[in-house]
Motif scaffolding. Structure first.
Motif, PDB file in Angstrom:
ATOM      1  N   TRP A 173      -3.955   2.059  -3.239  1.00 13.66           N
ATOM      2  CA  TRP A 173      -3.515   3.288  -3.894  1.00 13.66           C
ATOM      3  C   TRP A 173      -3.364   4.423  -2.874  1.00 13.66           C
ATOM      4  N   ALA A 174      -4.279   4.522  -1.935  1.00 14.98           N
ATOM      5  CA  ALA A 174      -4.206   5.572  -0.914  1.00 14.98           C
ATOM      6  C   ALA A 174      -2.933   5.425  -0.078  1.00 14.98           C
ATOM      7  N   GLU A 175      -2.600   4.200   0.303  1.00  8.96           N
ATOM      8  CA  GLU A 175      -1.376   3.974   1.079  1.00  8.96           C
ATOM      9  C   GLU A 175      -0.147   4.385   0.280  1.00  8.96           C
ATOM     10  N   TYR A 176      -0.097   3.981  -0.977  1.00  9.43           N
ATOM     11  CA  TYR A 176       1.032   4.333  -1.842  1.00  9.43           C
ATOM     12  C   TYR A 176       1.114   5.845  -2.023  1.00  9.43           C
ATOM     13  N   SER A 177      -0.023   6.474  -2.280  1.00  8.11           N
ATOM     14  CA  SER A 177      -0.064   7.927  -2.490  1.00  8.11           C
ATOM     15  C   SER A 177       0.422   8.677  -1.259  1.00  8.11           C
ATOM     16  N   ASN A 178      -0.014   8.247  -0.089  1.00 10.58           N
ATOM     17  CA  ASN A 178       0.407   8.907   1.153  1.00 10.58           C
ATOM     18  C   ASN A 178       1.903   8.736   1.400  1.00 10.58           C
ATOM     19  N   ALA A 179       2.437   7.584   1.053  1.00 16.80           N
ATOM     20  CA  ALA A 179       3.856   7.317   1.271  1.00 16.80           C
ATOM     21  C   ALA A 179       4.749   7.926   0.188  1.00 16.80           C
ATOM     22  N   ASN A 180       4.171   8.198  -0.995  1.00 15.28           N
ATOM     23  CA  ASN A 180       4.955   8.674  -2.144  1.00 15.28           C
ATOM     24  C   ASN A 180       4.253   9.826  -2.854  1.00 15.28           C
ATOM     25  N   PRO A 181       3.976  10.915  -2.164  1.00 17.82           N
ATOM     26  CA  PRO A 181       3.199  11.991  -2.795  1.00 17.82           C
ATOM     27  C   PRO A 181       3.883  12.600  -4.021  1.00 17.82           C
ATOM     28  N   GLY A 182       5.196  12.669  -4.028  1.00 20.37           N
ATOM     29  CA  GLY A 182       5.903  13.234  -5.177  1.00 20.37           C
ATOM     30  C   GLY A 182       5.728  12.399  -6.431  1.00 20.37           C
ATOM     31  N   ARG A 183       5.846  11.092  -6.296  1.00 20.23           N
ATOM     32  CA  ARG A 183       5.655  10.197  -7.448  1.00 20.23           C
ATOM     33  C   ARG A 183       4.244  10.317  -8.003  1.00 20.23           C
ATOM     34  N   VAL A 184       3.280  10.392  -7.100  1.00 23.69           N
ATOM     35  CA  VAL A 184       1.887  10.440  -7.531  1.00 23.69           C
ATOM     36  C   VAL A 184       1.566  11.788  -8.171  1.00 23.69           C
ATOM     37  N   ARG A 185       2.138  12.871  -7.653  1.00 17.69           N
ATOM     38  CA  ARG A 185       1.914  14.189  -8.271  1.00 17.69           C
ATOM     39  C   ARG A 185       2.471  14.224  -9.692  1.00 17.69           C
ATOM     40  N   LEU A 186       3.622  13.597  -9.911  1.00 20.10           N
ATOM     41  CA  LEU A 186       4.226  13.579 -11.247  1.00 20.10           C
ATOM     42  C   LEU A 186       3.370  12.819 -12.250  1.00 20.10           C
ATOM     43  N   CYS A 187       2.728  11.774 -11.796  1.00 27.35           N
ATOM     44  CA  CYS A 187       1.928  10.942 -12.690  1.00 27.35           C
ATOM     45  C   CYS A 187       0.795  10.299 -11.888  1.00 27.35           C
ATOM     46  N   PRO A 188      -0.325  11.012 -11.736  1.00 28.96           N
ATOM     47  CA  PRO A 188      -1.396  10.507 -10.877  1.00 28.96           C
ATOM     48  C   PRO A 188      -2.281   9.436 -11.510  1.00 28.96           C
ATOM     49  N   GLU A 189      -2.120   9.165 -12.810  1.00 27.70           N
ATOM     50  CA  GLU A 189      -2.975   8.166 -13.452  1.00 27.70           C
ATOM     51  C   GLU A 189      -2.625   6.765 -12.987  1.00 27.70           C
ATOM     52  N   TYR A 190      -3.651   5.958 -12.883  1.00 28.50           N
ATOM     53  CA  TYR A 190      -3.422   4.535 -12.632  1.00 28.50           C
ATOM     54  C   TYR A 190      -4.617   3.747 -13.154  1.00 28.50           C
ATOM     55  N   THR A 191      -4.364   2.485 -13.428  1.00 25.30           N
ATOM     56  CA  THR A 191      -5.421   1.564 -13.824  1.00 25.30           C
ATOM     57  C   THR A 191      -5.401   0.392 -12.853  1.00 25.30           C
ATOM     58  N   VAL A 192      -6.480  -0.352 -12.849  1.00 23.78           N
ATOM     59  CA  VAL A 192      -6.582  -1.554 -12.027  1.00 23.78           C
ATOM     60  C   VAL A 192      -6.867  -2.699 -12.994  1.00 23.78           C
ATOM     61  N   GLU A 193      -5.993  -3.679 -13.033  1.00 18.99           N
ATOM     62  CA  GLU A 193      -6.159  -4.778 -13.977  1.00 18.99           C
ATOM     63  C   GLU A 193      -5.405  -6.007 -13.510  1.00 18.99           C
ATOM     64  N   ARG A 194      -5.542  -7.058 -14.275  1.00 25.88           N
ATOM     65  CA  ARG A 194      -4.800  -8.285 -13.986  1.00 25.88           C
ATOM     66  C   ARG A 194      -4.134  -8.745 -15.276  1.00 25.88           C
ATOM     67  N   PHE A 195      -3.140  -9.598 -15.115  1.00 28.86           N
ATOM     68  CA  PHE A 195      -2.448 -10.184 -16.256  1.00 28.86           C
ATOM     69  C   PHE A 195      -3.306 -11.294 -16.858  1.00 28.86           C
ATOM     70  N   GLY A 196      -3.167 -11.512 -18.161  1.00 32.69           N
ATOM     71  CA  GLY A 196      -3.750 -12.663 -18.817  1.00 32.69           C
ATOM     72  C   GLY A 196      -5.249 -12.609 -19.006  1.00 32.69           C
ATOM     73  N   ASP A 197      -5.802 -13.751 -19.410  1.00 37.58           N
ATOM     74  CA  ASP A 197      -7.226 -13.842 -19.727  1.00 37.58           C
ATOM     75  C   ASP A 197      -7.959 -14.866 -18.862  1.00 37.58           C
TER      76      ASP A 197
END
Length: 154
Positions: free
Chosen positions: A2-26
């Motif tokens: 997330w830190a790498e993405y945030s540093n590379a895309n600060p505008g996107r993260v400022r617009l919507c800073p929420e994120y979750t951490v999860e996986r698909f399926g059960d």
């Protein structure tokens, strides 16, 4: 990640800073299989029973929100951004959504067969009975990180 993405895309993260951490399926195997489809371009949508968000103490996603998709072992592999979101019942799924979910043969018939099995299994495990009238979150997403999976140039 997330830190790498945030540093590379600060505008996107400022617009919507929420994120979750999860996986698909059960299961770890299902998480790995579905993540493989995301990384290789077949899977661009997912469907989740709305009440699962409540069970997990999460808010519903919103357009522009992010989630870090992990593999079966819990290792973050890709960041996804929600680009379309709606709530409906089982019978509101259509052929386009089934194709975009990218599973099995990508047909609506297969989507219905496999999701019936999945939700019956997961709801039974939670001590509930699944119904086709239950609210489902239908979400489309795009991979945005790492650049190799997003189709972006670093």
């Amino acid at each position: 990640m997330w830190a790498e993405y945030s540093n590379a895309n600060p505008g996107r993260v400022r617009l919507c800073p929420e994120y979750t951490v999860e996986r698909f399926g059960d299961s770890a195997d299902l998480a790995d299989a579905l993540l493989h489809e995301v990384i290789h371009g077949r899977k661009r949508a997912t469907s989740t029973l709305a009440r699962e968000f409540l069970d997990d103490g999460q808010s519903l996603p919103r357009i522009g929100s992010h989630w870090i998709a992990c593999d079966g072992s819990g290792t973050p592999r890709v960041i996804l951004k929600s680009v379309e979101f709606r709530i409906g019942d089982f019978n509101s799924a259509d052929a386009d959504f089934a194709r975009d979910e990218g599973e099995d043969d990508r047909s609506l018939e297969s989507w219905r067969t496999e999701h019936r099995k999945y939700w019956r299994r997961t709801e039974t495990a939670r001590g509930r009975t699944w119904s086709e009238e239950d609210e489902i979150v239908f979400e489309r997403f795009v991979p945005v990180w790492p650049p190799a999976h997003a189709g972006l140039r670093p």
